[in-house]
Design a protein around this motif. Structure first.
Motif, PDB file in Angstrom:
ATOM      1  N   GLY A 185       0.806  -1.201   0.000  1.00  8.66           N
ATOM      2  CA  GLY A 185       0.000   0.000   0.000  1.00  8.66           C
ATOM      3  C   GLY A 185       0.843   1.255   0.000  1.00  8.66           C
ATOM      4  N   ASP A 186       0.200   2.357   0.350  1.00 12.48           N
ATOM      5  CA  ASP A 186       0.846   3.669   0.324  1.00 12.48           C
ATOM      6  C   ASP A 186       1.314   4.058   1.722  1.00 12.48           C
ATOM      7  OD1 ASP A 186      -1.511   4.385   1.659  1.00 12.48           O
ATOM      8  OD2 ASP A 186      -2.462   5.122  -0.167  1.00 12.48           O
ATOM      9  N   SER A 187       1.393   5.355   1.980  1.00 12.93           N
ATOM     10  CA  SER A 187       1.883   5.828   3.280  1.00 12.93           C
ATOM     11  C   SER A 187       0.974   5.434   4.434  1.00 12.93           C
ATOM     12  CB  SER A 187       2.033   7.349   3.249  1.00 12.93           C
ATOM     13  OG  SER A 187       0.818   7.975   2.890  1.00 12.93           O
ATOM     14  N   THR A 188      -0.311   5.208   4.158  1.00 11.15           N
ATOM     15  CA  THR A 188      -1.206   4.805   5.237  1.00 11.15           C
ATOM     16  C   THR A 188      -1.010   3.343   5.612  1.00 11.15           C
ATOM     17  OG1 THR A 188      -3.052   4.298   3.728  1.00 11.15           O
ATOM     18  CG2 THR A 188      -2.908   6.542   4.584  1.00 11.15           C
ATOM     19  N   THR A 189      -0.414   2.564   4.725  1.00 11.67           N
ATOM     20  CA  THR A 189       0.026   1.213   5.085  1.00 11.67           C
ATOM     21  C   THR A 189       1.351   1.287   5.821  1.00 11.67           C
ATOM     22  OG1 THR A 189      -1.135   0.116   3.260  1.00 11.67           O
ATOM     23  CG2 THR A 189       0.770  -1.032   4.168  1.00 11.67           C
ATOM     24  N   ALA A 190       2.264   2.105   5.310  1.00 15.24           N
ATOM     25  CA  ALA A 190       3.571   2.264   5.962  1.00 15.24           C
ATOM     26  C   ALA A 190       3.411   2.768   7.391  1.00 15.24           C
ATOM     27  CB  ALA A 190       4.442   3.223   5.161  1.00 15.24           C
ATOM     28  N   GLY A 191       2.418   3.628   7.624  1.00 18.71           N
ATOM     29  CA  GLY A 191       2.163   4.138   8.968  1.00 18.71           C
ATOM     30  C   GLY A 191       2.567   5.589   9.162  1.00 18.71           C
ATOM     31  N   VAL A 192       2.471   6.382   8.113  1.00 24.25           N
ATOM     32  CA  VAL A 192       2.845   7.786   8.209  1.00 24.25           C
ATOM     33  C   VAL A 192       1.821   8.568   9.041  1.00 24.25           C
ATOM     34  CG1 VAL A 192       3.137   9.926   6.887  1.00 24.25           C
ATOM     35  CG2 VAL A 192       4.185   7.804   6.072  1.00 24.25           C
ATOM     36  N   MET A 193       2.349   9.462   9.878  1.00 20.22           N
ATOM     37  CA  MET A 193       1.533  10.413  10.625  1.00 20.22           C
ATOM     38  C   MET A 193       2.115  11.801  10.446  1.00 20.22           C
ATOM     39  SD  MET A 193       0.777   8.655  14.348  1.00 20.22           S
ATOM     40  CE  MET A 193       0.799  10.305  15.029  1.00 20.22           C
ATOM     41  N   SER A 194       1.262  12.800  10.445  1.00 20.58           N
ATOM     42  CA  SER A 194       1.705  14.183  10.416  1.00 20.58           C
ATOM     43  C   SER A 194       1.826  14.672  11.851  1.00 20.58           C
ATOM     44  CB  SER A 194       0.697  15.041   9.646  1.00 20.58           C
ATOM     45  OG  SER A 194       1.067  16.395   9.668  1.00 20.58           O
ATOM     46  N   SER A 195       3.049  15.087  12.211  1.00 17.08           N
ATOM     47  CA  SER A 195       3.285  15.497  13.590  1.00 17.08           C
ATOM     48  C   SER A 195       4.268  16.668  13.615  1.00 17.08           C
ATOM     49  CB  SER A 195       3.856  14.317  14.400  1.00 17.08           C
ATOM     50  OG  SER A 195       4.152  14.698  15.725  1.00 17.08           O
ATOM     51  N   GLY A 196       3.871  17.780  14.223  1.00 19.16           N
ATOM     52  CA  GLY A 196       4.750  18.936  14.330  1.00 19.16           C
ATOM     53  C   GLY A 196       5.210  19.480  12.997  1.00 19.16           C
ATOM     54  N   ASN A 210       5.158  -5.450   6.298  1.00 25.78           N
ATOM     55  CA  ASN A 210       4.666  -4.159   5.835  1.00 25.78           C
ATOM     56  C   ASN A 210       5.486  -3.680   4.643  1.00 25.78           C
ATOM     57  OD1 ASN A 210       3.792  -1.490   5.520  1.00 25.78           O
ATOM     58  ND2 ASN A 210       3.540  -1.184   7.715  1.00 25.78           N
ATOM     59  N   HIS A 211       4.861  -3.679   3.464  1.00 26.46           N
ATOM     60  CA  HIS A 211       5.510  -3.213   2.236  1.00 26.46           C
ATOM     61  C   HIS A 211       4.950  -1.857   1.786  1.00 26.46           C
ATOM     62  CE1 HIS A 211       7.459  -7.129   1.682  1.00 26.46           C
ATOM     63  NE2 HIS A 211       6.293  -7.691   1.934  1.00 26.46           N
ATOM     64  N   GLY A 212       4.385  -1.114   2.730  1.00 30.81           N
ATOM     65  CA  GLY A 212       3.842   0.192   2.386  1.00 30.81           C
ATOM     66  C   GLY A 212       4.926   1.167   1.960  1.00 30.81           C
ATOM     67  N   VAL A 213       4.648   1.941   0.925  1.00 30.00           N
ATOM     68  CA  VAL A 213       5.605   2.920   0.387  1.00 30.00           C
ATOM     69  C   VAL A 213       4.923   4.283   0.305  1.00 30.00           C
ATOM     70  CG1 VAL A 213       7.044   3.572  -1.577  1.00 30.00           C
ATOM     71  CG2 VAL A 213       6.810   1.151  -0.954  1.00 30.00           C
ATOM     72  N   PRO A 214       5.394   5.276   1.056  1.00 27.79           N
ATOM     73  CA  PRO A 214       4.782   6.602   0.970  1.00 27.79           C
ATOM     74  C   PRO A 214       4.756   7.122  -0.466  1.00 27.79           C
ATOM     75  CG  PRO A 214       6.232   6.492   2.873  1.00 27.79           C
ATOM     76  CD  PRO A 214       6.438   5.206   2.102  1.00 27.79           C
ATOM     77  N   GLY A 215       3.609   7.643  -0.858  1.00 28.22           N
ATOM     78  CA  GLY A 215       3.437   8.198  -2.195  1.00 28.22           C
ATOM     79  C   GLY A 215       3.086   7.193  -3.272  1.00 28.22           C
ATOM     80  N   ALA A 216       3.020   5.914  -2.926  1.00 25.56           N
ATOM     81  CA  ALA A 216       2.819   4.872  -3.942  1.00 25.56           C
ATOM     82  C   ALA A 216       1.391   4.849  -4.457  1.00 25.56           C
ATOM     83  CB  ALA A 216       3.186   3.508  -3.375  1.00 25.56           C
ATOM     84  N   GLN A 217       1.268   4.428  -5.709  1.00 23.92           N
ATOM     85  CA  GLN A 217      -0.029   4.173  -6.311  1.00 23.92           C
ATOM     86  C   GLN A 217      -0.020   2.753  -6.877  1.00 23.92           C
ATOM     87  OE1 GLN A 217       1.177   7.079  -9.968  1.00 23.92           O
ATOM     88  NE2 GLN A 217      -0.924   6.362 -10.012  1.00 23.92           N
ATOM     89  N   ALA A 218      -1.192   2.238  -7.181  1.00 26.00           N
ATOM     90  CA  ALA A 218      -1.329   0.828  -7.559  1.00 26.00           C
ATOM     91  C   ALA A 218      -0.518   0.473  -8.795  1.00 26.00           C
ATOM     92  CB  ALA A 218      -2.800   0.481  -7.781  1.00 26.00           C
TER      93      ALA A 218
END
Length: 241
Positions: free
Chosen positions: A32-43, A73-81
């Motif tokens: 998946g994308d960054s939401t699979t990788a586990g990205v959060m916006s903080s500060g 977890n193979h999530g990659v921020p910014g990825a598309q299908a």
């Protein structure tokens, strides 16, 4: 040494070898994308939180089915299908076929849509522009190839997004995802639907209104756990045997 003792030694060695090389484990590959990788916006920065959906999901599955369950977890921020299906810069879909042929996973999770919608909205150059219909064709190809290599497949709706980024119009991609799930007879985790149904759901999002908070990642993990358990509990219960 008696024949029965020899047989016992051979069986013991075989079991040790099986444990050593990972056989008997139930591996779930999450793409998946960054939401699979586990990205959060903080500060004002994007970070990958250890408290991501896949980390919570593994804990939940191991708690019920044992430590032989592993979520990779193979999530990659910014990825598309399209990036998963096609080799970079080409329309060659053999990359996914090769990956599935070489994969030791029993189950594949797929979570794409947000970046697919974003790139299409901005008509970004140097990307594979995915209309909702093209996205549906790509997800169909990913599912079919995974199933051809005897993988169990679970699709995941993306979490909703809010604020200015809502203009990316992710909903038509969510619709297409559900249509693929019906056509291919695979389960889908209704993340978008479930989160949207909650009052003031935006408060559970990170500051960028794209990525979930850690508490929402945990909720997403519970929803994914429920769908996996309901559909594949029998297979999971045999893990490690």
């Amino acid at each position: 040494m008696t024949k029965s003792l020899i047989a016992a030694v051979i069986l013991s060695a075989s079991c040790f070898a099986q444990a050593a090389d990972g056989r008997g484990a139930f591996i779930i590959d999450a793409y998946g994308d960054s939401t699979t990788a586990g990205v959060m916006s903080s500060g004002g920065k994007n970070i990958i939180t250890p408290g991501n959906e896949m980390a919570y999901l593994q804990k939940m599955l191991q708690s019920k089915y044992g430590n032989a369950i592993e979520v990779k977890n193979h999530g990659v921020p910014g990825a598309q299908a399209a990036e998963l299906l096609y080799k970079k810069g080409t329309e060659d879909a053999s990359g996914w076929s090769e990956r599935m042929a070489n994969s030791s996973a029993q189950m594949i999770l797929l979570n794409y849509a947000i970046n697919d919608a974003r790139h299409f909205y901005f008509k970004d150059k140097n990307t594979h522009l995915e209309s909702p219909e093209e996205y549906g064709r790509i997800i169909t190809a990913l599912v079919k190839e995974a199933k051809a290599h005897h993988k169990l497949v679970v699709l995941q709706e993306p979490n909703p997004i809010c604020g200015k980024v809502e203009r990316w119009n992710v909903w038509p991609y969510v619709y297409q995802l559900n249509e693929v799930a019906k056509a291919q007879n695979v389960p889908v985790v209704k993340q978008w639907t479930a989160i949207k149904a909650k009052r003031d759901w935006q408060s559970a999002m990170s500051a960028d209104c794209i990525h979930p908070s850690e508490s929402l990642y945990q909720q997403k993990a519970q929803q994914t756990f429920d769908v996996i358990s309901a559909n594949f509990g029998k297979e999971l219960s045999h893990a490690g045997s």
